[in-house]
Design a protein around this motif. Sequence first.
Motif, PDB file in Angstrom:
ATOM      1  N   LEU A   1       2.245  34.723   5.361  1.00  0.00           N
ATOM      2  CA  LEU A   1       3.481  35.396   6.544  1.00  0.00           C
ATOM      3  C   LEU A   1       2.685  35.169   7.848  1.00  0.00           C
ATOM      4  O   LEU A   1       3.376  35.059   8.664  1.00  0.00           O
ATOM      5  CB  LEU A   1       3.568  36.612   5.914  1.00  0.00           C
ATOM      6  N   GLU A   2       1.332  35.205   7.841  1.00  0.00           N
ATOM      7  CA  GLU A   2       0.619  35.156   9.204  1.00  0.00           C
ATOM      8  C   GLU A   2       0.518  33.727   9.856  1.00  0.00           C
ATOM      9  O   GLU A   2       0.191  32.814   8.897  1.00  0.00           O
ATOM     10  CB  GLU A   2      -0.888  35.685   9.029  1.00  0.00           C
ATOM     11  N   VAL A   3       0.824  33.444  11.013  1.00  0.00           N
ATOM     12  CA  VAL A   3       0.901  32.203  11.560  1.00  0.00           C
ATOM     13  C   VAL A   3      -0.437  31.467  11.284  1.00  0.00           C
ATOM     14  O   VAL A   3      -0.363  30.270  10.945  1.00  0.00           O
ATOM     15  CB  VAL A   3       1.357  32.201  12.740  1.00  0.00           C
ATOM     16  N   ARG A   4      -1.433  31.857  11.423  1.00  0.00           N
ATOM     17  CA  ARG A   4      -2.925  31.440  11.626  1.00  0.00           C
ATOM     18  C   ARG A   4      -3.361  31.087  10.086  1.00  0.00           C
ATOM     19  O   ARG A   4      -3.487  30.061   9.828  1.00  0.00           O
ATOM     20  CB  ARG A   4      -4.105  32.325  12.022  1.00  0.00           C
ATOM     21  N   ASP A   5      -2.670  32.014   9.034  1.00  0.00           N
ATOM     22  CA  ASP A   5      -3.141  31.548   7.645  1.00  0.00           C
ATOM     23  C   ASP A   5      -2.112  30.377   7.465  1.00  0.00           C
ATOM     24  O   ASP A   5      -2.480  29.567   6.484  1.00  0.00           O
ATOM     25  CB  ASP A   5      -2.645  32.580   6.854  1.00  0.00           C
ATOM     26  N   VAL A   6      -0.862  30.312   7.747  1.00  0.00           N
ATOM     27  CA  VAL A   6      -0.078  29.258   7.309  1.00  0.00           C
ATOM     28  C   VAL A   6      -0.512  27.787   8.003  1.00  0.00           C
ATOM     29  O   VAL A   6      -0.325  26.810   7.188  1.00  0.00           O
ATOM     30  CB  VAL A   6       1.359  29.622   7.779  1.00  0.00           C
ATOM     31  N   LEU A   7      -1.100  27.898   9.220  1.00  0.00           N
ATOM     32  CA  LEU A   7      -1.582  26.820   9.910  1.00  0.00           C
ATOM     33  C   LEU A   7      -2.908  26.017   9.025  1.00  0.00           C
ATOM     34  O   LEU A   7      -2.954  25.014   8.610  1.00  0.00           O
ATOM     35  CB  LEU A   7      -1.970  26.859  11.376  1.00  0.00           C
ATOM     36  N   LYS A   8      -3.690  27.174   8.694  1.00  0.00           N
ATOM     37  CA  LYS A   8      -4.901  26.632   7.871  1.00  0.00           C
ATOM     38  C   LYS A   8      -4.528  26.000   6.386  1.00  0.00           C
ATOM     39  O   LYS A   8      -4.994  24.923   5.953  1.00  0.00           O
ATOM     40  CB  LYS A   8      -5.812  27.793   7.683  1.00  0.00           C
ATOM     41  N   THR A   9      -3.758  26.662   5.736  1.00  0.00           N
ATOM     42  CA  THR A   9      -3.090  26.266   4.632  1.00  0.00           C
ATOM     43  C   THR A   9      -2.531  24.801   4.608  1.00  0.00           C
ATOM     44  O   THR A   9      -2.547  24.101   3.731  1.00  0.00           O
ATOM     45  CB  THR A   9      -2.132  27.278   3.978  1.00  0.00           C
ATOM     46  N   ILE A  10      -1.639  24.732   5.435  1.00  0.00           N
ATOM     47  CA  ILE A  10      -1.085  23.249   5.813  1.00  0.00           C
ATOM     48  C   ILE A  10      -1.938  22.377   5.971  1.00  0.00           C
ATOM     49  O   ILE A  10      -1.866  21.234   5.449  1.00  0.00           O
ATOM     50  CB  ILE A  10      -0.150  23.369   7.121  1.00  0.00           C
ATOM     51  N   VAL A  11      -3.152  22.599   6.860  1.00  0.00           N
ATOM     52  CA  VAL A  11      -4.054  21.418   7.189  1.00  0.00           C
ATOM     53  C   VAL A  11      -5.107  21.302   5.796  1.00  0.00           C
ATOM     54  O   VAL A  11      -5.179  20.195   5.430  1.00  0.00           O
ATOM     55  CB  VAL A  11      -5.042  21.987   8.320  1.00  0.00           C
ATOM     56  N   ALA A  12      -5.300  22.179   5.181  1.00  0.00           N
ATOM     57  CA  ALA A  12      -6.189  22.047   4.080  1.00  0.00           C
ATOM     58  C   ALA A  12      -5.252  21.377   2.684  1.00  0.00           C
ATOM     59  O   ALA A  12      -5.606  20.376   1.972  1.00  0.00           O
ATOM     60  CB  ALA A  12      -6.658  23.557   3.474  1.00  0.00           C
ATOM     61  N   SER A  13      -3.989  21.697   2.785  1.00  0.00           N
ATOM     62  CA  SER A  13      -3.194  21.054   1.841  1.00  0.00           C
ATOM     63  C   SER A  13      -2.994  19.532   1.954  1.00  0.00           C
ATOM     64  O   SER A  13      -3.083  18.728   1.064  1.00  0.00           O
ATOM     65  CB  SER A  13      -1.828  21.716   1.677  1.00  0.00           C
ATOM     66  N   ALA A  14      -2.933  19.288   3.338  1.00  0.00           N
ATOM     67  CA  ALA A  14      -2.645  17.697   3.576  1.00  0.00           C
ATOM     68  C   ALA A  14      -3.865  17.070   3.420  1.00  0.00           C
ATOM     69  O   ALA A  14      -3.872  15.947   2.663  1.00  0.00           O
ATOM     70  CB  ALA A  14      -2.298  17.866   5.115  1.00  0.00           C
ATOM     71  N   ARG A  15      -4.800  17.547   3.739  1.00  0.00           N
ATOM     72  CA  ARG A  15      -6.127  16.927   3.646  1.00  0.00           C
ATOM     73  C   ARG A  15      -6.611  16.515   1.966  1.00  0.00           C
ATOM     74  O   ARG A  15      -6.740  15.660   1.645  1.00  0.00           O
ATOM     75  CB  ARG A  15      -7.428  17.665   4.082  1.00  0.00           C
ATOM     76  N   GLU A  16      -6.224  17.626   1.199  1.00  0.00           N
ATOM     77  CA  GLU A  16      -6.634  17.623  -0.279  1.00  0.00           C
ATOM     78  C   GLU A  16      -5.440  16.568  -1.024  1.00  0.00           C
ATOM     79  O   GLU A  16      -5.854  15.597  -1.481  1.00  0.00           O
ATOM     80  CB  GLU A  16      -6.605  19.012  -0.977  1.00  0.00           C
ATOM     81  N   LEU A  17      -4.215  16.893  -0.300  1.00  0.00           N
ATOM     82  CA  LEU A  17      -3.076  16.111  -1.185  1.00  0.00           C
ATOM     83  C   LEU A  17      -3.173  14.589  -0.766  1.00  0.00           C
ATOM     84  O   LEU A  17      -2.998  13.838  -1.876  1.00  0.00           O
ATOM     85  CB  LEU A  17      -1.912  16.406  -0.647  1.00  0.00           C
ATOM     86  N   LEU A  18      -3.793  14.093   0.283  1.00  0.00           N
ATOM     87  CA  LEU A  18      -3.596  12.815   0.764  1.00  0.00           C
ATOM     88  C   LEU A  18      -5.144  12.199   0.701  1.00  0.00           C
ATOM     89  O   LEU A  18      -5.351  10.932   0.742  1.00  0.00           O
ATOM     90  CB  LEU A  18      -3.277  12.707   2.028  1.00  0.00           C
ATOM     91  N   GLY A  19      -6.157  12.984   0.074  1.00  0.00           N
ATOM     92  CA  GLY A  19      -7.487  12.587  -0.179  1.00  0.00           C
ATOM     93  C   GLY A  19      -8.268  11.899   1.492  1.00  0.00           C
ATOM     94  O   GLY A  19      -8.777  10.932   1.246  1.00  0.00           O
ATOM     95  N   ALA A  20      -8.070  12.833   2.297  1.00  0.00           N
ATOM     96  CA  ALA A  20      -8.341  12.341   3.744  1.00  0.00           C
ATOM     97  C   ALA A  20      -9.698  13.357   3.902  1.00  0.00           C
ATOM     98  O   ALA A  20     -10.022  14.186   3.246  1.00  0.00           O
ATOM     99  CB  ALA A  20      -7.561  13.048   4.940  1.00  0.00           C
ATOM    100  N   GLN A  21     -10.786  12.622   4.860  1.00  0.00           N
ATOM    101  CA  GLN A  21     -12.138  13.382   5.098  1.00  0.00           C
ATOM    102  C   GLN A  21     -11.625  14.485   6.069  1.00  0.00           C
ATOM    103  O   GLN A  21     -12.426  15.565   5.869  1.00  0.00           O
ATOM    104  CB  GLN A  21     -12.849  12.148   5.411  1.00  0.00           C
ATOM    105  N   TYR A  22     -10.904  14.129   6.902  1.00  0.00           N
ATOM    106  CA  TYR A  22     -10.657  15.164   8.070  1.00  0.00           C
ATOM    107  C   TYR A  22      -9.077  15.379   8.516  1.00  0.00           C
ATOM    108  O   TYR A  22      -8.239  14.580   8.031  1.00  0.00           O
ATOM    109  CB  TYR A  22     -10.902  14.730   9.437  1.00  0.00           C
ATOM    110  N   ALA A  23      -8.632  16.514   8.594  1.00  0.00           N
ATOM    111  CA  ALA A  23      -7.267  17.021   9.002  1.00  0.00           C
ATOM    112  C   ALA A  23      -7.082  17.963  10.149  1.00  0.00           C
ATOM    113  O   ALA A  23      -8.222  18.516  10.276  1.00  0.00           O
ATOM    114  CB  ALA A  23      -6.461  17.628   7.662  1.00  0.00           C
ATOM    115  N   ALA A  24      -6.098  17.875  10.795  1.00  0.00           N
ATOM    116  CA  ALA A  24      -6.021  18.832  11.872  1.00  0.00           C
ATOM    117  C   ALA A  24      -4.559  19.028  12.143  1.00  0.00           C
ATOM    118  O   ALA A  24      -3.655  18.140  11.741  1.00  0.00           O
ATOM    119  CB  ALA A  24      -6.555  18.179  13.322  1.00  0.00           C
ATOM    120  N   LEU A  25      -4.288  20.066  12.862  1.00  0.00           N
ATOM    121  CA  LEU A  25      -2.864  20.393  13.135  1.00  0.00           C
ATOM    122  C   LEU A  25      -2.634  21.206  14.419  1.00  0.00           C
ATOM    123  O   LEU A  25      -3.429  22.380  14.815  1.00  0.00           O
ATOM    124  CB  LEU A  25      -2.183  21.213  12.132  1.00  0.00           C
TER     125      LEU A  25
END
Length: 389
Positions: free
Chosen positions: A23-47
């Motif tokens: 529910l915290e904005v910062r936690d949501v942002l971190k989770t989105i970025v980590a999820s995107a990097r793992e899901l698509l197999g990227a070395q780096y991700a940013a939001l």
Amino acid sequence: MSQGPRSGLAAVSSALLAMSRHLEVRDVLKTIVASARELLGAQYAALGVPDDHGGFAQFVVDGVSDEQWKAIGPLPRQHGILAAMLQEAEVERLADVREDPRFEGWPTAHPDMSDFLGLPIRDGDEVIGALFLANKLRSVGGHPPGPKPEGGCGFTEEDEDLLGILAQHAAIALTNARLYERSRELTIAEERSRLAHELHDAVSQKLFSLRLTAQAAAALIDRDPSRAKDELHQVAALAAEAADELRAAVVELRPAALDEDGLVATLRTQIQVLDRAHTARVTFAGRGVKALPATQEEAVLRVAQEALHNALRHSGAEHVDVTLDRRGSGAVLRVTDNGTGFDPKAIRRAGRHLGLVSMRDRTNGVGGTLTVESAPGKGTTIEMEVPGG
């Protein structure tokens, strides 16, 4: 995100569930970025979440170490390919971001990147962020990616579609988190209003009793000194009780953001709000400040708020600059404006109007020092130094 790569629908489901847990904005942002990097197999991700001044209010990365991130330096500005994501609101899939004509380089410490996939995060028609991936390492199933076509991007159309789904849910999760934080702020405001009413009632009763007891002591001082002495002892006791209640209320009214975010982040957030709300440019820089004792952090915040109020409401300043620097184990707050200024010799007359008495009291109360430099037409600088714990 520690269980390793997943495939297909399971990976998407895992990413969406992870986002919904916070529910915290910062936690949501971190989770989105980590999820995107793992899901698509990227070395780096940013939001990046844009502010209103050509920069980013928040910029979260995954795949970059804390040491690398510190070496990279300040948050990026909205230029080049980052600006395209926010302003043109189009998906960008590039074989080599460095070859794009909009590429404007990056800091020396920035990791090397080639494959690039980015797309905007939308809330209706509003672009509320942009999601970036770089350097394709593996496929969604966890296997090495297929052969990269000559001159083509390692990220595929399937990757683009998956990231689009993730971005849609990211917008929902981010909007919900913002609503939650706004709701919490309103709840805190209501609670503070309730405490203020209770404080007013309790202290008013104590002061009323104290006044009556002092009047009784004055009436008895000549004809019954012994009873007058007893009444004066009661005056002292009532004053002590009132002081205790005030101290307890102040502890309850300590700004919640200080406990959750710390002094630097709280000041930065409040100053960003003031910068948007006023025509004057309000800037902030915090450099190397360590956490201070709670009473000192609150005193610094209150003095900063008072000094900013003066500068924005009374000085006619076009620019107000706030800095918070480390000094030994303590810190130095400096609020400088280019407003009308005043004559320091008349500080006794101006002190109460400008809240300087309150600022000095707060500073002295935590063992600090306050200095005021000003002259008519020359602006004002208020400096507060507090020791460490």
